[in-house]
Design a protein around this motif. Structure first.
Motif, mmCIF file in Angstrom:
data_model
loop_
_atom_site.group_PDB
_atom_site.id
_atom_site.type_symbol
_atom_site.label_atom_id
_atom_site.label_comp_id
_atom_site.label_asym_id
_atom_site.label_seq_id
_atom_site.Cartn_x
_atom_site.Cartn_y
_atom_site.Cartn_z
ATOM 1 N N TYR A 204 0.733 -1.183 0.087
ATOM 2 C CA TYR A 204 -0.106 0.065 0.084
ATOM 3 C C TYR A 204 0.922 1.139 -0.080
ATOM 4 N N THR A 205 2.178 1.001 0.337
ATOM 5 C CA THR A 205 2.954 2.221 0.225
ATOM 6 C C THR A 205 4.070 2.247 -0.686
ATOM 7 N N ASP A 206 4.842 3.116 -0.943
ATOM 8 C CA ASP A 206 5.982 2.783 -1.947
ATOM 9 C C ASP A 206 6.985 2.333 -1.042
ATOM 10 N N TYR A 207 8.006 1.526 -1.641
ATOM 11 C CA TYR A 207 8.885 0.774 -0.773
ATOM 12 C C TYR A 207 10.097 0.675 -1.588
ATOM 13 N N GLY A 208 11.150 0.172 -0.676
ATOM 14 C CA GLY A 208 12.507 0.155 -0.991
ATOM 15 C C GLY A 208 13.262 -1.020 0.051
ATOM 16 N N PHE A 209 14.257 -1.262 -0.251
ATOM 17 C CA PHE A 209 15.058 -2.414 0.441
ATOM 18 C C PHE A 209 16.531 -2.079 0.717
ATOM 19 N N ILE B 90 -8.641 2.354 1.336
ATOM 20 C CA ILE B 90 -9.564 2.628 0.094
ATOM 21 C C ILE B 90 -8.965 1.860 -1.105
ATOM 22 N N GLY B 91 -9.258 1.131 -1.781
ATOM 23 C CA GLY B 91 -8.763 0.687 -2.968
ATOM 24 C C GLY B 91 -7.740 -0.151 -2.713
ATOM 25 N N GLU B 92 -7.014 -0.947 -3.979
ATOM 26 C CA GLU B 92 -6.190 -1.723 -3.795
ATOM 27 C C GLU B 92 -4.586 -1.229 -3.505
ATOM 28 N N PRO B 93 -3.906 -2.111 -3.323
ATOM 29 C CA PRO B 93 -2.418 -1.526 -2.973
ATOM 30 C C PRO B 93 -1.787 -0.927 -4.336
ATOM 31 N N SER B 94 -1.159 0.192 -4.029
ATOM 32 C CA SER B 94 -0.760 0.723 -5.477
ATOM 33 C C SER B 94 0.756 1.294 -5.131
ATOM 34 N N GLY B 95 1.382 0.913 -4.068
ATOM 35 C CA GLY B 95 2.666 1.131 -4.015
ATOM 36 C C GLY B 95 3.790 0.752 -5.022
ATOM 37 N N THR B 96 4.584 1.402 -5.236
ATOM 38 C CA THR B 96 5.810 0.899 -6.343
ATOM 39 C C THR B 96 7.075 0.716 -5.515
ATOM 40 N N TYR B 97 7.893 0.156 -6.282
ATOM 41 C CA TYR B 97 9.433 -0.112 -5.821
ATOM 42 C C TYR B 97 10.233 1.200 -6.267
ATOM 43 N N LEU B 98 10.892 1.499 -5.097
ATOM 44 C CA LEU B 98 11.753 2.908 -5.350
ATOM 45 C C LEU B 98 13.108 2.462 -5.650
ATOM 46 N N HIS B 99 13.510 2.601 -6.746
ATOM 47 C CA HIS B 99 14.864 2.387 -7.460
ATOM 48 C C HIS B 99 15.618 3.575 -7.177
ATOM 49 N N ALA C 199 26.588 -4.057 -8.509
ATOM 50 C CA ALA C 199 25.438 -4.183 -9.303
ATOM 51 C C ALA C 199 24.014 -4.015 -8.596
ATOM 52 N N LEU C 200 24.325 -4.142 -7.315
ATOM 53 C CA LEU C 200 22.723 -3.786 -6.527
ATOM 54 C C LEU C 200 22.689 -2.325 -6.649
ATOM 55 N N VAL C 201 23.662 -1.426 -6.599
ATOM 56 C CA VAL C 201 23.670 -0.047 -6.784
ATOM 57 C C VAL C 201 22.903 0.171 -7.811
ATOM 58 N N THR C 202 24.000 -0.185 -9.113
ATOM 59 C CA THR C 202 23.405 0.555 -10.281
ATOM 60 C C THR C 202 22.175 -0.172 -10.898
ATOM 61 N N GLU C 203 22.090 -1.340 -10.794
ATOM 62 C CA GLU C 203 21.014 -2.228 -11.504
ATOM 63 C C GLU C 203 19.695 -2.130 -10.831
ATOM 64 N N HIS C 204 19.677 -2.373 -9.580
ATOM 65 C CA HIS C 204 18.757 -2.451 -8.618
ATOM 66 C C HIS C 204 18.317 -1.145 -7.583
ATOM 67 N N GLY C 205 19.012 -0.317 -7.895
ATOM 68 C CA GLY C 205 18.863 0.990 -6.982
ATOM 69 C C GLY C 205 18.820 0.821 -5.668
#
Ligand SMILES: [Zn+2]
Length: 482
Positions: A126-131, A470-479, A146-152
């Motif tokens: 439901y929120t934007d997210y990163g790891f 309200i509504g469906e989960p709409s969070g996106t991955y934060l590169h 590679a984790l830095v450049t490809e996956h952000g």
């Protein structure tokens, strides 16, 4: 048909602007971003209007310390625990992940495993997210570029207390737990060296290493002593088995290495006055970029009060400390020594706590209380300005973790992530109202004044106090780092 200028307009609220202060103004959203802040923006220009009269509008919290999938299915956790974030006005979560026991219970290259993590969470948050990722093997350290450049992924983690000692299984076999290579100061140094080298190649972004600072050899001695003592094995015993001294020593070790390697570090969940003092000294001494984190439970919970109530629901690493530690931590949040406050949210069910101290799993949820507790205990009771609160839960973590410009503020161009707060609304915390999957709550029964009444993620109304989610989960991955 006439097109509206704005998708959403927030009218009449008190906008809380990190590093600036508070202004009474309207805020307009189009295409998921903030496109205007001004006086008397006309309601007729907007598709949808939210009346924020008499309320504060805060930038959505960036809950920078989270554990999606640590004890449950990653997809289930993503759905139920980020849903809980909305209740407390958090619109971004940054979650820790590592290989080894718990999580996916396996090891291997992140090249294989991280895409699986992302696939499990995609469409469920439901929120934007990163790891933030923890390199547990030497091979995974080599994957950092590679984790830095490809996956952000721009932030990593090391656990000082895993060395030689697996507390989860009460054994000395750390490798069975981490499923990794030798995990010691040497491994830590290799991570730092690599990060410093990759940082030099990417001066445009902040790469950092987050550190869980507790010293395992001292823990071994103190825990043995407590276990043999015959005294009640309660949360006070846990606190004394992993005393603040173990934090101090681990901070000294880790920051000495960071100073030499030239690595940016984040000292996570500093739980005690001694730990914060040690961190402050280290920051002055080593001259490297060092950010300090505290959690809301270390600000608010007192070990003796919890023991008087009974139960082990509040077992967590580092342990809950004393009222005097709470007070000291609040002062350091107020004066800006502490950079940010996070929840360290880890959904842990009551059955995994049980009634025996040492096998009980550490951790619990708190993301839904991030803004409410800071507003109630920090702003209302201690007079910390609203803008400082917004810096501590939103702007500062956004800056530290490569999200500033999108997250952490209420300026034109930023993502339309914010929460409308009723500063006068008083509610007593119950497990149910937090909308988490967790079936208990260490904060149960605490009265909190200041609650989100509406939370907007990416320009979309995702939660209201009246209607719930309200509504469906709409969070996106934060590169991060683009
Ligand atoms: Zn944690």
């Amino acid at each position: 048909m006439l097109m509206s200028r704005y998708d959403l307009l927030v009218k009449g609220g008190l906008l809380v602007l990190p590093y600036h202060g508070e202004v009474r103004a309207d805020l307009a959203v189009r295409g998921g971003r903030i496109v205007a802040v001004g006086e008397d923006l006309p309601a007729s220009d907007a598709e949808e209007v939210l009346d924020a009269t008499g309320k504060a509008v805060m930038p959505g919290a960036v809950d920078a310390h989270f554990h999606l999938g640590i004890y449950r299915d990653l997809g289930v956790d993503a759905a139920e625990e980020t849903r809980s974030s909305l209740v407390g006005g958090a619109t971004t979560v940054l979650s820790y992940f590592r290989t080894g026991q718990h999580y996916l219970n396996r090891t291997g290259p992140y090249e294989e495993i991280f895409p699986e993590v992302l696939a499990a969470v995609a469409g469920r948050s439901y929120t934007d997210y990163g790891f933030h990722l923890a390199p547990m093997t030497v091979g995974q350290i080599d994957e950092i570029p590679a984790l830095v450049t490809e996956h952000g992924v721009t932030s990593f983690k090391y656990y000082m207390f895993y060395k030689g000692f697996d507390l989860a299984a009460n054994s000395r076999d750390a490798q069975a737990f981490t499923m990794g290579d030798e995990y010691d100061l040497g491994h830590l140094y290799l991570i730092m060296e690599k990060l410093a080298a990759v940082q030099a190649a990417h001066p445009d972004r902040r790469l950092s290493l987050s550190l869980h600072c507790e010293q395992s050899e001292l823990m071994r001695v103190f825990i043995d002593r407590i276990q043999r003592s015959g005294r009640p094995q309660n949360l006070r015993a846990y606190h004394e088995g992993r005393p603040p001294l173990t934090e101090e020593v681990a901070i000294a070790e880790a920051t000495t290495l960071a100073g030499h390697a030239g690595t940016n570090v984040n000292l996570l969940h500093l739980s005690s006055a001694d730990a914060v003092r040690a961190a402050r000294t280290a920051r002055a001494q080593h001259g490297t970029d060092m950010r300090l984190e505290v959690t809301l439970h270390h600000l608010c919970l007192d070990v003796d009060e919890l023991d008087a109530r009974g139960g082990l629901g509040a077992k967590v690493n580092p342990p809950i400390r004393t009222r005097a530690d709470n007070d000291y931590l609040w002062e350091r949040v107020a004066d800006g020594t502490v950079d940010w406050v996070a929840s360290d949210h880890a959904c842990c069910m009551e059955e995994h706590k049980g009634d025996e101290l040492w096998p009980a799993r550490p951790g619990f949820g708190g993301t839904a209380l991030l803004y409410p507790v800071l507003l109630s205990e920090g702003h209302r009771r201690r007079g910390i300005p609203l803008s400082r609160i917004a810096e501590a839960v939103s702007a500062n973590p956004a800056r530290a973790y490569g999200l500033w410009g999108r997250k952490g503020g209420l300026a034109v161009g930023f993502d339309a992530d914010f929460t409308i707060v009723d500063l006068e609304l008083e509610r007593e915390v119950t497990t149910d109202m937090l909308l988490s999957g967790q079936d208990h709550c260490p904060f149960e029964g605490v009265t909190v004044t200041g609650w989100p009444v509406a939370t907007v993620v990416g320009g979309r109304l995702a939660y209201t106090l009246d209607k719930g989610v309200i509504g469906e989960p709409s969070g996106t991955y934060l590169h991060r780092g683009r």
